[in-house]
Design an enzyme around this catalytic site. Structure first.
Site, PDB file in Angstrom:
ATOM      1  N   ASP A   1      -0.183   5.180   0.889  1.00 16.90           N
ATOM      2  CA  ASP A   1      -0.442   6.149   1.965  1.00 16.90           C
ATOM      3  C   ASP A   1      -0.466   5.485   3.340  1.00 16.90           C
ATOM      4  O   ASP A   1      -1.240   4.557   3.567  1.00 16.90           O
ATOM      5  CB  ASP A   1      -1.802   6.844   1.738  1.00 16.90           C
ATOM      6  CG  ASP A   1      -1.752   7.808   0.556  1.00 16.90           C
ATOM      7  OD1 ASP A   1      -0.654   8.014   0.020  1.00 16.90           O
ATOM      8  OD2 ASP A   1      -2.808   8.343   0.192  1.00 16.90           O
TER       9      ASP A   1
ATOM     10  N   ASP B   1      -1.773  -0.618   5.898  1.00 19.11           N
ATOM     11  CA  ASP B   1      -2.148  -0.051   7.209  1.00 19.11           C
ATOM     12  C   ASP B   1      -3.647   0.169   7.373  1.00 19.11           C
ATOM     13  O   ASP B   1      -4.095   0.554   8.451  1.00 19.11           O
ATOM     14  CB  ASP B   1      -1.454   1.307   7.412  1.00 19.11           C
ATOM     15  CG  ASP B   1      -2.060   2.383   6.516  1.00 19.11           C
ATOM     16  OD1 ASP B   1      -2.290   2.100   5.318  1.00 19.11           O
ATOM     17  OD2 ASP B   1      -2.334   3.483   7.020  1.00 19.11           O
TER      18      ASP B   1
ATOM     19  N   ASP C   1       0.871  -1.165   0.000  1.00 20.58           N
ATOM     20  CA  ASP C   1       0.000   0.000   0.000  1.00 20.58           C
ATOM     21  C   ASP C   1       0.922   1.234   0.000  1.00 20.58           C
ATOM     22  O   ASP C   1       2.110   1.125   0.314  1.00 20.58           O
ATOM     23  CB  ASP C   1      -0.844  -0.050   1.289  1.00 20.58           C
ATOM     24  CG  ASP C   1      -1.597   1.237   1.534  1.00 20.58           C
ATOM     25  OD1 ASP C   1      -2.276   1.709   0.612  1.00 20.58           O
ATOM     26  OD2 ASP C   1      -1.501   1.774   2.660  1.00 20.58           O
TER      27      ASP C   1
HETATM   28 MG   LIG Z   1      -2.941   3.180   3.603  1.00 15.53          MG
END
Ligand SMILES: [Mg+2]
Length: 265
Positions: A15, A207, A13
Site C-alpha cells: 500500500d 513509504d 511494501d
Molecule cells: Mg505502505
C-alpha cells in the site's frame, strides 16, 4: 550502482508503494515487474496485508509461489503454500482476547470486532477483499479512537503482554514484540541463502513508518514519498544507498528502481 546481472532480491511494501494508496493499481510498475521476471530476480512482498490477501495478489502480479512477509512481519511464508484453511489462526484469536482486556482502559476497535461489510466500507476494499483482510494469523489491525496522547500509555500496556504497536498507512497494528518487517526479512534472507548458496543484494521499497526496520536492513533503500504524517526517518549513515522519491505510489516505485538499477543499454 547495482546491475540486473548480479544476484538481487527486491523487497517491497504494497500500500502506497507498489500499489496506489487510493485505487490499489500498479500500472506504473508493470514494466519493471516484467523486467525483474525476465532477469529471474525475486520480488518479495513485505506488507501489513494478510497471507490470504497476498496470495491472490501474487498471482495477479505474476509472482505466484515467491516467499513473502505478511502482517508486518508477524507471518513469514517461505515456500509456496496454499492457505491451510479459511478463517483465523489460533495465535490471532489469543491476541484478540488480550486486546479485549485492554478495551476496558483504552478506546479502540480491532478488525476482529468489525464485520466484513464495515471493513469494506472504511477501506474501500471489496467485500471479498475485506474478508481476506480479516483472515489473520498473528497480528491485529486497530482503529484508534482514544486521545492520540494516550498512545504511549497503550504501548506500555501492550508491552506488559509482550506486544508491540506499529503505525501502518491507515491503521495501527498490534503484534508480538520482536517480529517487525526487519526481523522477518533477515529470517527470509537466511533461508534463501541456505537454499541457494548465494547471498543476494537487496533493494527495499517502502513509504511508511512500519517499513523503517526493513529499509534499515536492505543494501539499498528506496523511501517512497508517502501520505503518512509521520515521516520515514532512517538512522543508517550510508546516505548514498538511500533514495527518496519525488513521486508517490507505483510511480515512486518505478522511480526508485530506475535510480538504483543500471538500465540495459
Ligand atoms: Mg505502505
Amino acid at each position: 550502482m547495482v546491475s540486473l546481472d548480479q544476484p538481487l532480491l527486491i523487497v517491497t511494501d504494497l500500500d502506497g508503494s507498489l500499489l496506489d494508496h487510493h485505487d490499489y493499481r500498479w500500472d506504473a510498475a508493470s514494466e519493471w515487474l516484467a523486467r525483474l521476471k525476465q532477469n529471474q530476480i525475486p520480488l518479495v512482498i513485505c506488507s501489513s496485508k494478510t497471507a490470504a490477501e497476498i496470495i491472490p495478489l501474487q498471482k495477479k502480479l505474476g509472482i505466484a509461489g515467491s516467499p513473502f512477509i505478511a502482517e508486518n512481519g508477524a507471518r513469514i511464508v517461505l515456500e509456496a503454500e496454499e492457505r491451510r484453511s479459511e478463517g483465523q489462526g489460533h495465535a490471532y484469536l489469543a491476541l484478540c482476547q488480550q486486546l479485549k482486556g485492554l478495551q476496558a482502559d483504552f478506546r479502540f476497535t480491532g478488525f476482529h470486532d468489525f464485520s466484513d461489510v464495515e471493513v469494506s466500507r472504511f477501506t474501500g476494499l471489496t467485500l471479498a477483499e475485506a474478508s481476506q483482510s480479516r483472515q489473520r494469523d498473528a497480528s491485529e489491525v486497530v482503529l484508534w479512537r482514544d486521545d492520540a496522547a494516550r498512545l504511549d500509555e497503550f504501548r506500555a500496556a501492550l508491552h506488559q503482554h509482550g506486544l508491540a504497536l506499529t503505525q501502518g498507512g491507515r491503521f495501527w497494528h498490534v503484534m508480538p514484540e520482536g517480529c517487525g518487517k526487519g526481523h522477518a526479512l533477515q529470517t527470509l534472507q537466511q533461508h534463501l541463502a541456505r537454499r541457494e548458496g548465494i547471498t543476494r543484494t537487496t533493494i527495499g521499497l517502502g513509504d511508511g513508518p512500519n517499513d523503517v526496520p526493513m529499509l534499515e536492513c536492505v543494501d539499498y533503500a528506496v523511501v517512497i514519498k508517502g501520505f503518512s504524517k509521520t515521516p520515514v526517518i532512517l538512522t543508517r549513515d550510508d546516505e548514498e544507498n538511500v533514495y527518496h522519491t519525488a513521486h508517490v505510489g507505483p510511480e515512486g516505485w518505478r522511480e526508485g528502481l530506475d535510480y538504483f538499477l543500471a538500465q540495459p543499454d
